[in-house]
Design an enzyme around this catalytic site. Structure first.
Site, PDB file in Angstrom:
ATOM      1  N   HIS A  49      32.553  66.675   3.913  1.00  0.00           N
ATOM      2  CA  HIS A  49      31.542  67.713   4.134  1.00  0.00           C
ATOM      3  C   HIS A  49      32.136  69.108   3.902  1.00  0.00           C
ATOM      4  O   HIS A  49      31.748  70.072   4.552  1.00  0.00           O
ATOM      5  CB  HIS A  49      30.912  67.593   5.529  1.00  0.00           C
ATOM      6  CG  HIS A  49      30.024  66.382   5.637  1.00  0.00           C
ATOM      7  ND1 HIS A  49      28.709  66.386   5.210  1.00  0.00           N
ATOM      8  CD2 HIS A  49      30.274  65.134   6.086  1.00  0.00           C
ATOM      9  CE1 HIS A  49      28.184  65.176   5.414  1.00  0.00           C
ATOM     10  NE2 HIS A  49      29.116  64.398   5.938  1.00  0.00           N
ATOM     11  N   ASP A  51      32.669  69.926   0.432  1.00  0.00           N
ATOM     12  CA  ASP A  51      32.371  70.281  -0.974  1.00  0.00           C
ATOM     13  C   ASP A  51      31.254  71.317  -1.074  1.00  0.00           C
ATOM     14  O   ASP A  51      31.372  72.303  -1.799  1.00  0.00           O
ATOM     15  CB  ASP A  51      32.115  69.045  -1.857  1.00  0.00           C
ATOM     16  CG  ASP A  51      30.979  68.136  -1.415  1.00  0.00           C
ATOM     17  OD1 ASP A  51      30.400  68.346  -0.330  1.00  0.00           O
ATOM     18  OD2 ASP A  51      30.661  67.190  -2.181  1.00  0.00           O
ATOM     19  N   GLY A 137      25.306  51.286  -1.226  1.00  0.00           N
ATOM     20  CA  GLY A 137      25.049  51.734   0.140  1.00  0.00           C
ATOM     21  C   GLY A 137      26.270  51.697   1.038  1.00  0.00           C
ATOM     22  O   GLY A 137      26.152  51.752   2.264  1.00  0.00           O
ATOM     23  N   ALA A 138      27.469  51.632   0.434  1.00  0.00           N
ATOM     24  CA  ALA A 138      28.695  51.523   1.231  1.00  0.00           C
ATOM     25  C   ALA A 138      29.397  52.864   1.370  1.00  0.00           C
ATOM     26  O   ALA A 138      30.511  52.937   1.877  1.00  0.00           O
ATOM     27  CB  ALA A 138      29.640  50.507   0.593  1.00  0.00           C
ATOM     28  N   SER A 142      28.056  54.716  -5.274  1.00  0.00           N
ATOM     29  CA  SER A 142      27.461  53.921  -6.347  1.00  0.00           C
ATOM     30  C   SER A 142      26.500  54.789  -7.164  1.00  0.00           C
ATOM     31  O   SER A 142      26.381  54.605  -8.375  1.00  0.00           O
ATOM     32  CB  SER A 142      26.747  52.688  -5.788  1.00  0.00           C
ATOM     33  OG  SER A 142      25.769  53.066  -4.850  1.00  0.00           O
ATOM     34  N   GLU A 185      21.150  64.429  -9.370  1.00  0.00           N
ATOM     35  CA  GLU A 185      21.098  63.931  -7.989  1.00  0.00           C
ATOM     36  C   GLU A 185      20.318  64.887  -7.079  1.00  0.00           C
ATOM     37  O   GLU A 185      19.480  64.463  -6.295  1.00  0.00           O
ATOM     38  CB  GLU A 185      22.535  63.734  -7.468  1.00  0.00           C
ATOM     39  CG  GLU A 185      22.583  63.305  -6.024  1.00  0.00           C
ATOM     40  CD  GLU A 185      23.535  62.163  -5.760  1.00  0.00           C
ATOM     41  OE1 GLU A 185      24.112  61.595  -6.697  1.00  0.00           O
ATOM     42  OE2 GLU A 185      23.695  61.833  -4.573  1.00  0.00           O
ATOM     43  N   ASP A 197      31.537  63.604  -5.516  1.00  0.00           N
ATOM     44  CA  ASP A 197      31.491  62.235  -6.030  1.00  0.00           C
ATOM     45  C   ASP A 197      31.457  62.214  -7.565  1.00  0.00           C
ATOM     46  O   ASP A 197      32.125  61.404  -8.202  1.00  0.00           O
ATOM     47  CB  ASP A 197      30.255  61.508  -5.490  1.00  0.00           C
ATOM     48  CG  ASP A 197      30.105  61.686  -3.994  1.00  0.00           C
ATOM     49  OD1 ASP A 197      31.118  61.994  -3.334  1.00  0.00           O
ATOM     50  OD2 ASP A 197      28.977  61.543  -3.482  1.00  0.00           O
ATOM     51  N   TYR A 249      21.895  64.758   6.451  1.00  0.00           N
ATOM     52  CA  TYR A 249      22.841  65.415   5.543  1.00  0.00           C
ATOM     53  C   TYR A 249      22.343  66.831   5.227  1.00  0.00           C
ATOM     54  O   TYR A 249      23.088  67.809   5.312  1.00  0.00           O
ATOM     55  CB  TYR A 249      22.976  64.583   4.267  1.00  0.00           C
ATOM     56  CG  TYR A 249      24.006  65.089   3.289  1.00  0.00           C
ATOM     57  CD1 TYR A 249      25.295  64.583   3.292  1.00  0.00           C
ATOM     58  CD2 TYR A 249      23.682  66.075   2.361  1.00  0.00           C
ATOM     59  CE1 TYR A 249      26.245  65.047   2.384  1.00  0.00           C
ATOM     60  CE2 TYR A 249      24.618  66.548   1.467  1.00  0.00           C
ATOM     61  CZ  TYR A 249      25.893  66.031   1.472  1.00  0.00           C
ATOM     62  OH  TYR A 249      26.829  66.492   0.576  1.00  0.00           O
TER      63      TYR A 249
END
Ligand code: GLA
Length: 411
Positions: A49, A51, A137-138, A142, A185, A197, A249
């Site tokens: 948290h 970036d 979802g990990a 992804s 995104e 990411d 978030y």
């Protein structure tokens, strides 16, 4: 009680390529000859948290990749299929892609084409299929792996000339591709994420961690070879649901941005540790709507950036075995000050430490997803066993494990 911990294996590059080529032939016809590309998921070592606060973070690219087979078209039709969605072919027109207009996983694909076209780059329609061994979802990105795979595929297929060759990746061009992935995104998929990411997936190097300075997008490749020190980075996928499109978030990000405004700085990066932080917290206590929350969030961000610097110093000095306390401190800060952990992550971290991990923390956005633990190589199985048992004892779904090494970027 003994359990057999589940391992998440990465596919080899030829296996991933064969899968998408086969799927492409099944969906779009055997005569068609697509190109094939792939991009990695990531795990962040430290700098969580930070970036979107202009801070520092330190991810590595995983050996787990999303693969794409793609063939450019002359028109602006986009046809998409995924191994995760048997039988379906999705169709849309590039001209129709806009914020709010595309839902689901296709937003990550079409969004990248849209963002590149918005930059004036000569992208048209395409036929593509995707398949992935990045656990979904990990908290291992992804979605960024999908975006980055699309970015290098479009770069190559439409001759944009940004990515460079696999032997000589063009970092400046990849910075442009990463920015397009972030726009996809943020604006098309609607997830207000920060950009770590996408940079990890496109700009990381094998055997190195990526020190990313989000103030100016500059990077330094920090040698990262834990095995040489008899260590391993164990990733625990808690299988607890997490979602970045939900409000938590965005709320964290909004609090940080409001705090920066209150402090009169462009980003929290400008708040220096020590006296600077003390003065900032005093000011926030006086001037914030919810001072307690603002103080905690800012304290996390500023201290976490310091921890990134401290970990990089240890890695540069070949002292990775001393990194445990930094991981532990990062977890405590994310749990108590940033409030993005959850019971599964806390149990993963605590049970890993109790079984001999040198340090452990949640990684990624939080609220579920994965934890990492720094472990002596000989203790990996023991730590996995202990975490799996702790999960079983609590009645949680069984976690999955992988030992992460720093792999190469999208190609
Ligand atoms: C998610 C986001 C990133 C970053 C992390 C937290 O992974 O996609 O941009 O903010 O959470 O460090």
């Amino acid at each position: 009680m003994s359990t057999t911990p589940t391992q998440v294996d990465a596919w080899s590059l030829p296996e991933g390529e064969a899968r998408v080529r086969q799927l492409f032939a099944a969906r779009f016809g055997a005569g068609a000859d697509p190109g094939a590309w792939s991009a990695p998921g990531r795990v962040n070592l430290i700098g969580e948290h930070t970036d979107y606060n202009g801070g520092l973070c330190l991810p590595i690219a995983l050996p787990h990749r999303t693969h794409i087979a793609l063939r450019p078209r002359e028109d602006d039709l986009i046809r998409l299929a995924s191994a995760q969605e048997p039988g379906a072919v999705r169709e849309l027109r590039l001209a129709d892609v806009a914020p709010g207009a595309v839902a689901g996983w296709t937003a990550y694909v079409a969004g990248v084409a849209w963002a590149l076209a918005e930059r004036g780059l000569p992208v048209r329609g395409f036929d593509a299929v995707v398949d992935s061994c990045v656990p979904y979802g990990a908290g291992l990105s992804s979605s960024a792996a999908l975006e980055a795979a699309v970015a290098v595929a479009l770069d190559d297929a439409f001759g944009l000339g940004l990515a460079g060759s696999p032997q000589e990746p063009d970092d400046a061009g990849r910075t442009v591709l990463a920015a397009a992935c972030v726009r996809a995104e943020n604006e098309i998929a609607g997830a207000p994420t920060g950009g770590m990411d996408q940079s990890a997936s496109l700009r990381a190097r094998a055997e190195h961690a990526l020190l990313l300075d989000c103030l100016d997008s500059s990077v330094r490749h920090v040698p990262f070879d834990l095995a040489a020190d008899g260590l391993a980075l164990l990733v625990v996928d808690t299988r607890a649901a997490h979602s970045l499109v939900d409000g938590q978030y965005a709320a964290r990000r909004a609090t940080c941005e409001a705090a920066a405004r209150t402090l009169g700085v462009a980003s929290l990066r400008e708040v220096t540790p020590g006296d600077g932080l003390a003065a900032a917290l005093a000011r926030l206590t006086e001037a914030s709507e919810d001072p307690d929350t603002a103080v905690r969030r800012v304290r996390h961000v500023v201290s976490e950036i310091e921890r990134v610097e401290a970990l990089v110093e240890l890695l540069d000095a070949g002292r990775a075995q001393e990194a445990g306390p930094l991981l532990d401190a990062s977890h405590a800060s994310l749990r108590d000050d940033y409030e993005v952990s959850c019971v599964e992550l806390d149990v993963a971290v605590e049970s890993a430490r109790a079984a001999g991990a040198l340090g452990a923390r949640m990684t990624g956005g939080g609220f579920g997803g994965s934890a990492i633990a720094l472990v002596d190589v000989e203790r990996v199985a023991q730590v996995e066993q202990a975490v799996a048992q702790a999960f079983a004892a609590r009645g949680f779904a069984p976690p999955a494990f992988l030992v992460a090494t720093a792999a190469g970027p999208a190609t």
